[in-house]
Design a protein around this motif. Sequence first.
Motif, PDB file in Angstrom:
ATOM      1  N   ASN A 195      -4.220   6.227 -22.772  1.00  0.00           N
ATOM      2  CA  ASN A 195      -4.048   5.134 -21.814  1.00  0.00           C
ATOM      3  C   ASN A 195      -4.416   5.525 -20.376  1.00  0.00           C
ATOM      4  N   ILE A 196      -5.444   6.355 -20.261  1.00  0.00           N
ATOM      5  CA  ILE A 196      -5.941   6.719 -18.926  1.00  0.00           C
ATOM      6  C   ILE A 196      -7.119   5.799 -18.596  1.00  0.00           C
ATOM      7  N   THR A 197      -7.102   5.251 -17.399  1.00  0.00           N
ATOM      8  CA  THR A 197      -8.214   4.414 -16.956  1.00  0.00           C
ATOM      9  C   THR A 197      -9.415   5.314 -16.693  1.00  0.00           C
ATOM     10  N   THR A 198     -10.570   5.001 -17.276  1.00  0.00           N
ATOM     11  CA  THR A 198     -11.731   5.861 -17.075  1.00  0.00           C
ATOM     12  C   THR A 198     -12.827   5.118 -16.322  1.00  0.00           C
ATOM     13  N   VAL A 199     -13.365   5.790 -15.330  1.00  0.00           N
ATOM     14  CA  VAL A 199     -14.508   5.253 -14.584  1.00  0.00           C
ATOM     15  C   VAL A 199     -15.641   6.247 -14.773  1.00  0.00           C
ATOM     16  N   LEU A 200     -16.620   5.838 -15.568  1.00  0.00           N
ATOM     17  CA  LEU A 200     -17.720   6.737 -15.916  1.00  0.00           C
ATOM     18  C   LEU A 200     -18.940   6.344 -15.096  1.00  0.00           C
ATOM     19  N   ILE A 201     -19.382   7.256 -14.256  1.00  0.00           N
ATOM     20  CA  ILE A 201     -20.541   6.972 -13.411  1.00  0.00           C
ATOM     21  C   ILE A 201     -21.762   7.625 -14.031  1.00  0.00           C
ATOM     22  N   THR A 202     -22.832   6.855 -14.204  1.00  0.00           N
ATOM     23  CA  THR A 202     -23.980   7.401 -14.918  1.00  0.00           C
ATOM     24  C   THR A 202     -25.255   6.646 -14.562  1.00  0.00           C
ATOM     25  N   HIS A 203     -26.396   7.275 -14.848  1.00  0.00           N
ATOM     26  CA  HIS A 203     -27.628   6.490 -14.799  1.00  0.00           C
ATOM     27  C   HIS A 203     -28.231   6.353 -16.202  1.00  0.00           C
ATOM     28  N   TYR A 204     -27.484   6.816 -17.214  1.00  0.00           N
ATOM     29  CA  TYR A 204     -27.925   6.626 -18.605  1.00  0.00           C
ATOM     30  C   TYR A 204     -27.386   5.312 -19.154  1.00  0.00           C
ATOM     31  N   MET A 205     -28.306   4.402 -19.461  1.00  0.00           N
ATOM     32  CA  MET A 205     -27.910   3.083 -19.955  1.00  0.00           C
ATOM     33  C   MET A 205     -27.034   3.133 -21.200  1.00  0.00           C
ATOM     34  N   GLU A 206     -27.407   4.046 -22.136  1.00  0.00           N
ATOM     35  CA  GLU A 206     -26.701   4.054 -23.437  1.00  0.00           C
ATOM     36  C   GLU A 206     -25.219   4.359 -23.257  1.00  0.00           C
ATOM     37  N   GLU A 207     -24.855   4.981 -22.140  1.00  0.00           N
ATOM     38  CA  GLU A 207     -23.453   5.344 -21.947  1.00  0.00           C
ATOM     39  C   GLU A 207     -22.601   4.125 -21.581  1.00  0.00           C
ATOM     40  N   ALA A 208     -23.274   3.023 -21.253  1.00  0.00           N
ATOM     41  CA  ALA A 208     -22.547   1.830 -20.830  1.00  0.00           C
ATOM     42  C   ALA A 208     -22.169   0.942 -22.002  1.00  0.00           C
ATOM     43  N   VAL A 209     -22.785   1.198 -23.155  1.00  0.00           N
ATOM     44  CA  VAL A 209     -22.667   0.271 -24.281  1.00  0.00           C
ATOM     45  C   VAL A 209     -21.223   0.058 -24.745  1.00  0.00           C
ATOM     46  N   TYR A 210     -20.414   1.120 -24.710  1.00  0.00           N
ATOM     47  CA  TYR A 210     -19.071   1.007 -25.285  1.00  0.00           C
ATOM     48  C   TYR A 210     -17.963   0.795 -24.244  1.00  0.00           C
ATOM     49  N   ALA A 211     -18.337   0.540 -23.009  1.00  0.00           N
ATOM     50  CA  ALA A 211     -17.328   0.305 -21.966  1.00  0.00           C
ATOM     51  C   ALA A 211     -16.749  -1.108 -22.085  1.00  0.00           C
ATOM     52  N   ASP A 212     -15.573  -1.313 -21.485  1.00  0.00           N
ATOM     53  CA  ASP A 212     -15.028  -2.675 -21.392  1.00  0.00           C
ATOM     54  C   ASP A 212     -15.835  -3.467 -20.371  1.00  0.00           C
ATOM     55  N   ARG A 213     -16.292  -2.742 -19.358  1.00  0.00           N
ATOM     56  CA  ARG A 213     -16.889  -3.422 -18.213  1.00  0.00           C
ATOM     57  C   ARG A 213     -17.969  -2.543 -17.598  1.00  0.00           C
ATOM     58  N   VAL A 214     -19.065  -3.156 -17.203  1.00  0.00           N
ATOM     59  CA  VAL A 214     -20.164  -2.423 -16.579  1.00  0.00           C
ATOM     60  C   VAL A 214     -20.407  -2.998 -15.183  1.00  0.00           C
ATOM     61  N   ILE A 215     -20.393  -2.109 -14.202  1.00  0.00           N
ATOM     62  CA  ILE A 215     -20.670  -2.509 -12.824  1.00  0.00           C
ATOM     63  C   ILE A 215     -22.007  -1.890 -12.449  1.00  0.00           C
ATOM     64  N   VAL A 216     -22.969  -2.725 -12.063  1.00  0.00           N
ATOM     65  CA  VAL A 216     -24.289  -2.204 -11.712  1.00  0.00           C
ATOM     66  C   VAL A 216     -24.445  -2.197 -10.199  1.00  0.00           C
ATOM     67  N   MET A 217     -24.819  -1.024  -9.667  1.00  0.00           N
ATOM     68  CA  MET A 217     -25.022  -0.915  -8.216  1.00  0.00           C
ATOM     69  C   MET A 217     -26.490  -0.763  -7.887  1.00  0.00           C
ATOM     70  N   ASN A 218     -26.870  -1.343  -6.770  1.00  0.00           N
ATOM     71  CA  ASN A 218     -28.215  -1.144  -6.246  1.00  0.00           C
ATOM     72  C   ASN A 218     -28.146  -1.170  -4.733  1.00  0.00           C
ATOM     73  N   ASP A 219     -28.736  -0.181  -4.097  1.00  0.00           N
ATOM     74  CA  ASP A 219     -28.804  -0.149  -2.636  1.00  0.00           C
ATOM     75  C   ASP A 219     -27.446  -0.412  -1.967  1.00  0.00           C
ATOM     76  N   GLY A 220     -26.397   0.208  -2.503  1.00  0.00           N
ATOM     77  CA  GLY A 220     -25.082   0.118  -1.865  1.00  0.00           C
ATOM     78  C   GLY A 220     -24.265  -1.115  -2.203  1.00  0.00           C
ATOM     79  N   SER A 221     -24.835  -2.005  -3.020  1.00  0.00           N
ATOM     80  CA  SER A 221     -24.090  -3.225  -3.363  1.00  0.00           C
ATOM     81  C   SER A 221     -23.859  -3.325  -4.862  1.00  0.00           C
TER      82      SER A 221
END
Length: 284
Positions: A195-221
Amino acid sequence: MSNIVFENVSYTYTEQPNLSNIPFAVKNINLTIEKGSSVVILGHNGSGKSTLAKLINGILLPTSGKVTVNGMDTSNQENILEIRRTVGMVFQNPDNQIVATVVEEDVAFGPENLGVPPHEIRSRVEYALNAVGMSEFRLHAPHQLSGGQKQRIAIAGVIAMKPQYIILDESTAMLDPYGRREILDTAHSLNKNENITTVLITHYMEEAVYADRVIVMNDGSVVMDGSPAYVFSNVDKLKAIGLDVPQPTELLYLLSKDGHKLPAGIMTVKDAADALEKYLLKGE
Ligand SMILES: Nc1ncnc2c1ncn2[C@@H]1O[C@H](COP(=O)(O)OP(=O)(O)O)[C@@H](O)[C@H]1O
Ligand SMILES: [Mg+2]
């Protein structure tokens, strides 16, 4: 309050933030990360991901706006110790995070620094090594381990401090595919079983597939925020900001562009195969 909240947060590394035209590393971020969730933050190099991570545990303080962790404002110096205890960080290079010559001593280092009593340290080390599946290596020398194993030890060191949130900033980037898989599985298990909240930061797309939520950043936003299926159904938008999509998503996207009626947002080989089978059997 059990969450991480960004309110209108901007940050610049520039020393004179009052000048005009200064570059902001993150710009006017509004974001709530709920306790218990598994979040992936995606974005190419320089999009502001690490800056965002460092703003969460007060390594950096907002140039404007406010970051709170469980209601604690990071700008208040009195909160910093408790915030660092609440949010653990794992970085890219496992070699920079190992401090001891024996695995169990390395994992004990964090709680020792927090002043945890010795008998409790022992049980925390056991718990943490077990949580990352490395118990049998407790007497090994860290430098003899693989990259993925070292990174799991670094994660155990963070877990031994009993954080509620763990941020992994490109913690898979230096690993081979097997090591990457180890870390992803470890993060997944920490979220689901501990029950630990995990925030996984990556530039590999495949790592996002199994997350509850995906936040995409570009140019600081933040440019996209939603379920993996939602994010990966916007292939054009992802490509426009220089991101790739998982191969099964790409295949179905290209076929759809050629006029084949296939669903968007498919991410795994199995789902792609099922969708193609269904489509072909219809004989259209
Ligand atoms: N220590 C620093 N000093 C000055 N500029 C920095 C520093 N770290 C990052 N930046 C700049 O801030 C922006 C965001 O960087 P960063 O948060 O590291 O992005 P990411 O982690 O997504 O690669 C980039 O333009 C980068 O060049
Ligand atoms: Mg980074």
